[in-house]
Scaffold this active site. Structure first.
Site, PDB file in Angstrom:
ATOM      1  N   TYR A  28      -1.320  -0.276  11.123  1.00 42.63           N
ATOM      2  CA  TYR A  28      -1.558  -0.985   9.857  1.00 42.63           C
ATOM      3  C   TYR A  28      -0.413  -0.716   8.882  1.00 42.63           C
ATOM      4  CZ  TYR A  28      -3.220  -1.543   5.039  1.00 42.63           C
ATOM      5  OH  TYR A  28      -3.307  -1.862   3.709  1.00 42.63           O
TER       6      TYR A  28
ATOM      7  N   LYS B 258       2.468  -3.311   7.273  1.00 45.61           N
ATOM      8  CA  LYS B 258       2.664  -3.549   5.836  1.00 45.61           C
ATOM      9  C   LYS B 258       4.105  -3.204   5.441  1.00 45.61           C
ATOM     10  CE  LYS B 258       0.016  -4.671   3.137  1.00 45.61           C
ATOM     11  NZ  LYS B 258      -0.465  -5.998   2.668  1.00 45.61           N
TER      12      LYS B 258
ATOM     13  N   THR C 182       0.825  -1.211   0.000  1.00 47.70           N
ATOM     14  CA  THR C 182       0.000   0.000   0.000  1.00 47.70           C
ATOM     15  C   THR C 182       0.862   1.266   0.000  1.00 47.70           C
ATOM     16  OG1 THR C 182      -1.452   1.290   1.452  1.00 47.70           O
ATOM     17  CG2 THR C 182      -0.131  -0.386   2.508  1.00 47.70           C
ATOM     18  N   ASP C 183       0.299   2.359  -0.530  1.00 46.22           N
ATOM     19  CA  ASP C 183       0.989   3.649  -0.474  1.00 46.22           C
ATOM     20  C   ASP C 183       1.146   4.143   0.961  1.00 46.22           C
ATOM     21  OD1 ASP C 183      -1.703   4.283  -0.026  1.00 46.22           O
ATOM     22  OD2 ASP C 183      -1.827   5.809  -1.594  1.00 46.22           O
ATOM     23  N   GLU C 184       0.349   3.558   1.880  1.00 44.23           N
ATOM     24  CA  GLU C 184       0.402   4.051   3.262  1.00 44.23           C
ATOM     25  C   GLU C 184       1.757   3.805   3.920  1.00 44.23           C
ATOM     26  OE1 GLU C 184      -3.077   3.529   5.669  1.00 44.23           O
ATOM     27  OE2 GLU C 184      -4.339   3.218   3.915  1.00 44.23           O
TER      28      GLU C 184
HETATM   29  N1  LIG Z   1      -8.213  -1.671   0.077  1.00 47.56           N
HETATM   30  C1  LIG Z   1      -7.278  -0.846  -0.359  1.00 47.56           C
HETATM   31  O1  LIG Z   1      -7.566   0.303  -0.708  1.00 47.56           O
HETATM   32  C2  LIG Z   1      -5.848  -1.317  -0.479  1.00 47.56           C
HETATM   33  C3  LIG Z   1      -4.915  -0.465  -1.090  1.00 47.56           C
HETATM   34  C4  LIG Z   1      -3.595  -0.911  -1.250  1.00 47.56           C
HETATM   35  C5  LIG Z   1      -3.231  -2.160  -0.799  1.00 47.56           C
HETATM   36  N2  LIG Z   1      -4.157  -2.955  -0.180  1.00 47.56           N
HETATM   37  C6  LIG Z   1      -3.718  -4.296   0.268  1.00 47.56           C
HETATM   38  O2  LIG Z   1      -4.422  -5.240  -0.511  1.00 47.56           O
HETATM   39  C7  LIG Z   1      -4.663  -6.427   0.264  1.00 47.56           C
HETATM   40  C8  LIG Z   1      -6.137  -6.750   0.246  1.00 47.56           C
HETATM   41  O3  LIG Z   1      -6.880  -5.642   0.755  1.00 47.56           O
HETATM   42  P1  LIG Z   1      -8.479  -5.691   0.850  1.00 47.56           P
HETATM   43  O4  LIG Z   1      -8.943  -4.292   0.898  1.00 47.56           O
HETATM   44  O5  LIG Z   1      -8.993  -6.620  -0.165  1.00 47.56           O
HETATM   45  O6  LIG Z   1      -8.645  -6.338   2.306  1.00 47.56           O
HETATM   46  P2  LIG Z   1      -9.902  -7.068   2.950  1.00 47.56           P
HETATM   47  O7  LIG Z   1      -9.841  -6.716   4.402  1.00 47.56           O
HETATM   48  O8  LIG Z   1     -11.148  -6.807   2.187  1.00 47.56           O
HETATM   49  O9  LIG Z   1      -9.588  -8.630   2.770  1.00 47.56           O
HETATM   50  C9  LIG Z   1      -8.578  -9.286   3.464  1.00 47.56           C
HETATM   51  C10 LIG Z   1      -8.751 -10.790   3.268  1.00 47.56           C
HETATM   52  O10 LIG Z   1      -7.677 -11.451   3.941  1.00 47.56           O
HETATM   53  C11 LIG Z   1      -8.213 -12.506   4.727  1.00 47.56           C
HETATM   54  N3  LIG Z   1      -7.349 -12.716   5.905  1.00 47.56           N
HETATM   55  C12 LIG Z   1      -7.165 -11.877   6.952  1.00 47.56           C
HETATM   56  N4  LIG Z   1      -6.323 -12.410   7.825  1.00 47.56           N
HETATM   57  C13 LIG Z   1      -5.950 -13.619   7.334  1.00 47.56           C
HETATM   58  C14 LIG Z   1      -5.069 -14.654   7.766  1.00 47.56           C
HETATM   59  N5  LIG Z   1      -4.410 -14.548   8.937  1.00 47.56           N
HETATM   60  N6  LIG Z   1      -4.906 -15.729   6.983  1.00 47.56           N
HETATM   61  C15 LIG Z   1      -5.575 -15.852   5.801  1.00 47.56           C
HETATM   62  N7  LIG Z   1      -6.423 -14.918   5.345  1.00 47.56           N
HETATM   63  C16 LIG Z   1      -6.603 -13.816   6.101  1.00 47.56           C
HETATM   64  C17 LIG Z   1      -9.613 -12.048   5.121  1.00 47.56           C
HETATM   65  O11 LIG Z   1     -10.459 -13.144   5.492  1.00 47.56           O
HETATM   66  C18 LIG Z   1     -10.057 -11.341   3.849  1.00 47.56           C
HETATM   67  O12 LIG Z   1     -10.642 -12.262   2.937  1.00 47.56           O
HETATM   68  C19 LIG Z   1      -4.106  -6.136   1.660  1.00 47.56           C
HETATM   69  O13 LIG Z   1      -2.823  -6.706   1.725  1.00 47.56           O
HETATM   70  C20 LIG Z   1      -4.029  -4.615   1.720  1.00 47.56           C
HETATM   71  O14 LIG Z   1      -2.991  -4.212   2.573  1.00 47.56           O
HETATM   72  C21 LIG Z   1      -5.457  -2.567  -0.012  1.00 47.56           C
END
Ligand SMILES: NC(=O)c1ccc[n+]([C@@H]2O[C@H](COP(=O)([O-])OP(=O)(O)OC[C@H]3O[C@@H](n4cnc5c(N)ncnc54)[C@H](O)[C@@H]3O)[C@@H](O)[C@H]2O)c1
Length: 348
Positions: free
Chosen positions: A156, A160, A130-132
């Protein structure tokens, strides 16, 4: 490519699984997901019968669970070519409330996966980040590049950043072909309604207030989830191992303006303080980053990526999706999520 996708039942992971199966006839996916409050197998109903797809319920931080997923790939598809690691605790507010689960899943979980990838000589490991991790920018600051140093401000973001550094170290020390993508704020179908856009849509539709932190002038760079998934797929296939690729939306917008645009899409009054406008300004989040902005030049130049969704069109499509899928979000808003909202700003 035979993929182990972690967190495939979440928002971005489920969009990615659907995307790669539709895009590549020769692609097979094992989805390893713990099904936390954010994971939902309903997100993948349309692919669950596909012979190229398998689901394994398990925890990325538990070596035995990861091993089971690798064996599932071996049995179903004859092996594993790459790991695409989405699984994470992903909500900043929750990380402020309870950082330890973020360290366990995001940091330890990444190391467990890296160790498994090494043990099984997996050809590519893509760490979705993430950009964060870069921290916060002032209004006039230049956007981050991949060379900007990590300076995370929330538990968070720190978890990451730690995971990114472990992935990098695994590449340097053991030669695992590691790639890292750092993306800005995603929006689109299947996003859990604790994040800004689906929270605004679903609260407004449910006749509840829409909370906005502080003065609402925090700037995020919004990207449609499909544009992110296409970037991850490109980096997975053609990115240079050892590199980081920023994925920005080229759509900087203030939170208050995003919420107002959502309300306009719904045909509701959007001027704060006017009758019928559901916006409520609430005390700011501690350590709240002011602005995120990234340059995606490397991704564009090396891999020819372009975003396809303009923000106005993507927002309209997303709001439409929540209107058309009321049963989905009413179910996920009940239970655990409601309990969390009641403890925090979204609760009243
Ligand atoms: N949402 C955003 O805007 C964004 C932006 C940049 C990067 N990301 C990254 O993208 C990825 C997905 O983000 P998202 O928004 O889809 O998240 P989300 O919270 O919607 O989904 C996370 C998923 O991971 C699973 N999970 C959590 N803990 C777990 C564990 N210990 N073992 C196995 N599975 C587990 C959850 O059940 C869920 O299905 C993350 O790594 C996040 O840091 C998200």
């Amino acid at each position: 490519m035979r993929l182990l996708v972690t967190g495939g039942a979440g928002f971005i992971g489920s969009n990615f699984v659907r995307y790669v199966l539709a895009e590549h006839a020769d692609c097979a996916v094992v989805n390893l997901d713990k099904l936390t409050y954010a994971g939902n197998l309903e997100n993948l109903r349309d692919v669950e019968a596909d012979p190229r797809y398998r689901f394994v319920r398990g925890d990325v931080a538990a070596p035995a669970d990861v091993e089971r997923a690798v064996q599932a790939a071996r049995e179903a598809f004859g092996g594993l070519d790459a790991v695409v690691h989405f699984a994470a605790e992903s909500h900043v507010d929750r990380s402020i409330e309870d950082p330890q689960v973020f360290v366990r899943t995001n940091v330890l979980g990444t190391q467990v996966l890296l160790d498994a990838a090494r043990r099984h000589a997996v050809g590519r490991f893509l760490q979705v980040s993430t950009d964060e991790v870069y921290g916060s920018l002032g209004e006039g600051d230049a956007p981050w590049t991949e060379d900007s140093p990590p300076a995370p401000n929330s538990p968070y973001a720190a978890s990451k950043a730690a995971a990114d550094l472990l992935a990098r170290a695994c590449g340097r020390t053991y030669g695992l072909p590691v790639l890292i993508t750092r993306c800005s704020n995603n929006y689109g179908p299947y996003q859990f309604p604790e994040k800004l856009i689906p929270l605004a849509v679903t609260n407004a539709l449910a006749g509840e207030e829409v909370p906005v932190y502080g003065d609402g002038r925090h700037v995020r760079d919004w990207i449609h989830v499909e544009d992110h998934c296409r970037a991850v797929d490109l980096v997975l296939r053609r990115g240079r191992p050892g590199e980081v690729y920023n994925v920005g939306g080229e759509n900087e917008a203030r939170n208050i303006d995003v919420v107002r645009a959502v309300l306009r899409e719904l045909g509701l009054p959007d001027e704060p303080g006017t009758p019928g406008c559901p916006i409520r300004f609430v005390a700011d989040r501690p350590g709240h980053d002011r602005r995120y902005a990234m340059s995606s030049d490397r991704l564009r130049r090396e891999l020819g990526w372009r975003r396809r969704w303009a923000f106005a069109d993507g927002l309209r499509q997303t709001v439409r999706w929540y209107l058309d899928n009321r049963a989905w979000w009413e179910r996920v808003r009940s239970g655990e999520h409601r309990a969390f909202r009641e403890r925090t700003v979204g609760g009243r």
